[in-house]
Motif scaffolding. Structure first.
Motif, PDB file in Angstrom:
ATOM      1  N   UNK A   1     -14.353  -5.336   4.343  1.00 45.52           N
ATOM      2  CA  UNK A   1     -13.745  -6.620   4.682  1.00 45.52           C
ATOM      3  C   UNK A   1     -12.740  -6.882   3.581  1.00 45.52           C
ATOM      4  N   UNK A   2     -11.479  -6.979   3.971  1.00 44.67           N
ATOM      5  CA  UNK A   2     -10.435  -7.190   2.980  1.00 44.67           C
ATOM      6  C   UNK A   2     -10.395  -8.671   2.639  1.00 44.67           C
ATOM      7  N   UNK A   3     -10.516  -8.938   1.348  1.00 39.56           N
ATOM      8  CA  UNK A   3     -10.488 -10.310   0.871  1.00 39.56           C
ATOM      9  C   UNK A   3      -9.046 -10.790   0.862  1.00 39.56           C
ATOM     10  N   UNK A   4      -8.818 -11.835   1.602  1.00 41.93           N
ATOM     11  CA  UNK A   4      -7.491 -12.451   1.635  1.00 41.93           C
ATOM     12  C   UNK A   4      -7.452 -13.499   0.531  1.00 41.93           C
ATOM     13  N   UNK A   5      -6.889 -13.118  -0.601  1.00 41.21           N
ATOM     14  CA  UNK A   5      -6.797 -14.031  -1.719  1.00 41.21           C
ATOM     15  C   UNK A   5      -5.539 -14.870  -1.570  1.00 41.21           C
ATOM     16  N   UNK A   6      -5.705 -16.155  -1.738  1.00 40.20           N
ATOM     17  CA  UNK A   6      -4.558 -17.067  -1.679  1.00 40.20           C
ATOM     18  C   UNK A   6      -3.838 -16.982  -3.018  1.00 40.20           C
ATOM     19  N   UNK A   7      -2.649 -16.353  -3.050  1.00 40.31           N
ATOM     20  CA  UNK A   7      -1.957 -16.159  -4.318  1.00 40.31           C
ATOM     21  C   UNK A   7      -1.554 -17.468  -5.002  1.00 40.31           C
ATOM     22  N   UNK A   8      -1.486 -18.539  -4.248  1.00 37.21           N
ATOM     23  CA  UNK A   8      -1.095 -19.809  -4.862  1.00 37.21           C
ATOM     24  C   UNK A   8      -2.304 -20.579  -5.401  1.00 37.21           C
ATOM     25  N   UNK A   9      -3.520 -20.119  -5.076  1.00 36.68           N
ATOM     26  CA  UNK A   9      -4.729 -20.811  -5.518  1.00 36.68           C
ATOM     27  C   UNK A   9      -5.123 -20.327  -6.905  1.00 36.68           C
ATOM     28  N   UNK A  10      -4.817 -21.125  -7.889  1.00 38.13           N
ATOM     29  CA  UNK A  10      -5.234 -20.804  -9.255  1.00 38.13           C
ATOM     30  C   UNK A  10      -6.186 -21.867  -9.778  1.00 38.13           C
ATOM     31  N   UNK A  11      -6.794 -22.619  -8.860  1.00 41.73           N
ATOM     32  CA  UNK A  11      -7.703 -23.683  -9.293  1.00 41.73           C
ATOM     33  C   UNK A  11      -9.107 -23.148  -9.590  1.00 41.73           C
ATOM     34  N   UNK A  12      -9.536 -22.101  -8.861  1.00 37.82           N
ATOM     35  CA  UNK A  12     -10.849 -21.510  -9.110  1.00 37.82           C
ATOM     36  C   UNK A  12     -10.742 -19.991  -9.068  1.00 37.82           C
ATOM     37  N   UNK A  13     -11.671 -19.336  -9.736  1.00 38.81           N
ATOM     38  CA  UNK A  13     -11.699 -17.877  -9.768  1.00 38.81           C
ATOM     39  C   UNK A  13     -12.216 -17.363  -8.434  1.00 38.81           C
ATOM     40  N   UNK A  14     -11.496 -16.415  -7.861  1.00 35.60           N
ATOM     41  CA  UNK A  14     -11.882 -15.785  -6.608  1.00 35.60           C
ATOM     42  C   UNK A  14     -11.686 -14.273  -6.745  1.00 35.60           C
ATOM     43  N   UNK A  15     -12.268 -13.511  -5.824  1.00 32.52           N
ATOM     44  CA  UNK A  15     -12.097 -12.061  -5.844  1.00 32.52           C
ATOM     45  C   UNK A  15     -10.603 -11.770  -5.692  1.00 32.52           C
ATOM     46  N   UNK A  16     -10.088 -10.919  -6.560  1.00 30.49           N
ATOM     47  CA  UNK A  16      -8.673 -10.582  -6.568  1.00 30.49           C
ATOM     48  C   UNK A  16      -7.911 -11.301  -7.661  1.00 30.49           C
ATOM     49  N   UNK A  17      -8.476 -12.387  -8.179  1.00 30.59           N
ATOM     50  CA  UNK A  17      -7.794 -13.165  -9.216  1.00 30.59           C
ATOM     51  C   UNK A  17      -7.814 -12.427 -10.550  1.00 30.59           C
ATOM     52  N   UNK A  18      -6.816 -12.727 -11.359  1.00 26.71           N
ATOM     53  CA  UNK A  18      -6.781 -12.237 -12.733  1.00 26.71           C
ATOM     54  C   UNK A  18      -7.060 -13.425 -13.636  1.00 26.71           C
ATOM     55  N   UNK A  19      -7.974 -13.236 -14.570  1.00 24.23           N
ATOM     56  CA  UNK A  19      -8.367 -14.323 -15.470  1.00 24.23           C
ATOM     57  C   UNK A  19      -8.070 -13.946 -16.917  1.00 24.23           C
ATOM     58  N   UNK A  20      -7.754 -14.961 -17.703  1.00 25.75           N
ATOM     59  CA  UNK A  20      -7.589 -14.789 -19.144  1.00 25.75           C
ATOM     60  C   UNK A  20      -8.736 -15.548 -19.791  1.00 25.75           C
ATOM     61  N   UNK A  21      -9.511 -14.831 -20.590  1.00 28.36           N
ATOM     62  CA  UNK A  21     -10.676 -15.400 -21.250  1.00 28.36           C
ATOM     63  C   UNK A  21     -10.491 -15.376 -22.755  1.00 28.36           C
ATOM     64  N   UNK A  22     -11.167 -16.281 -23.415  1.00 27.58           N
ATOM     65  CA  UNK A  22     -11.227 -16.270 -24.865  1.00 27.58           C
ATOM     66  C   UNK A  22     -12.667 -15.982 -25.254  1.00 27.58           C
ATOM     67  N   UNK A  23     -12.872 -14.888 -26.008  1.00 28.29           N
ATOM     68  CA  UNK A  23     -14.196 -14.607 -26.554  1.00 28.29           C
ATOM     69  C   UNK A  23     -14.394 -15.611 -27.681  1.00 28.29           C
ATOM     70  N   UNK A  24     -15.297 -16.568 -27.480  1.00 26.34           N
ATOM     71  CA  UNK A  24     -15.456 -17.687 -28.401  1.00 26.34           C
ATOM     72  C   UNK A  24     -15.811 -17.218 -29.811  1.00 26.34           C
ATOM     73  N   UNK A  25     -16.718 -16.256 -29.937  1.00 27.10           N
ATOM     74  CA  UNK A  25     -17.175 -15.803 -31.253  1.00 27.10           C
ATOM     75  C   UNK A  25     -16.062 -15.138 -32.056  1.00 27.10           C
ATOM     76  N   UNK A  26     -15.254 -14.300 -31.389  1.00 26.47           N
ATOM     77  CA  UNK A  26     -14.241 -13.520 -32.107  1.00 26.47           C
ATOM     78  C   UNK A  26     -12.822 -14.051 -31.928  1.00 26.47           C
ATOM     79  N   UNK A  27     -12.661 -15.116 -31.157  1.00 25.09           N
ATOM     80  CA  UNK A  27     -11.339 -15.693 -30.852  1.00 25.09           C
ATOM     81  C   UNK A  27     -10.362 -14.625 -30.365  1.00 25.09           C
ATOM     82  N   UNK A  28     -10.830 -13.797 -29.443  1.00 25.70           N
ATOM     83  CA  UNK A  28      -9.997 -12.740 -28.849  1.00 25.70           C
ATOM     84  C   UNK A  28      -9.728 -13.078 -27.398  1.00 25.70           C
ATOM     85  N   UNK A  29      -8.474 -12.910 -26.995  1.00 26.98           N
ATOM     86  CA  UNK A  29      -8.125 -13.096 -25.589  1.00 26.98           C
ATOM     87  C   UNK A  29      -8.338 -11.786 -24.842  1.00 26.98           C
TER      88      UNK A  29
END
Length: 159
Positions: free
Chosen positions: A75-103
């Motif tokens: 089943x191909x996930x149809x990701x809404x490219x304009x939806x950046x309000x919540x994380x969904x399959x197909x999304x790219x996320x930027x995280x900060x590792x809190x302990x090491x302050x690494x993105x």
């Protein structure tokens, strides 16, 4: 893999289809030629080239069956490219590792597409499960072998 549904991104589906086509229409022919050549050497009992080629053929045919099942139940996930309000399959996320302050940047993908070297993590992984549905600013805790790792979700990128 039973008859359960395989969730894939469009990119992941295309990549698996490309691999399947290569195995069926290119690699099969190459392997048939290898087997034919090995048979020409005679005495199949002691023919290591023949046994190696037959072993490779077995692995290849198994992979073809697995790929066909995956693609047939996909089943191909149809990701809404304009939806950046919540994380969904197909999304790219930027995280900060809190302990090491690494993105860290990851794309959330199906298990068949996961590749840590390409920063693609499965939605079934501990981090992937925690990220799905989260919003920017959320803090996520993941239980890892070295202990609990805390991340802050900094950004959800459009596709």
């Amino acid at each position: 893999m039973s008859g359960e549904e395989m969730i894939l991104t469009k990119e992941g589906y295309a990549k698996l289809q490309e691999e399947l086509d290569d195995l069926k229409y290119v690699k099969r022919k190459e392997l048939a030629e290898r087997i034919k050549l090995a048979i020409s050497y005679g005495d199949l009992k002691e023919n290591s080239e023949y046994h190696s080629a037959k072993n490779d053929q077995s692995f290849m045919e198994t992979r073809i069956i697995v790929l066909e099942k995956m693609l047939n139940t996909a089943r191909i996930v149809e990701t809404d490219p304009s939806n950046t309000s919540t994380v969904q399959v197909g999304a790219t996320v930027v995280l900060n590792d809190v302990e090491f302050s690494e993105k860290i940047e990851y794309q959330i993908v199906a298990p068949a597409e996961a590749d840590v070297q390409e920063n693609k993590i499965s939605y079934e992984s501990p981090l992937g499960k925690e990220l799905l549905g989260k919003k920017v600013g959320s803090r996520i805790q993941v239980n890892a072998p070295m202990g609990i790792i805390e991340y802050e979700l900094l950004e959800i990128k459009a596709l």
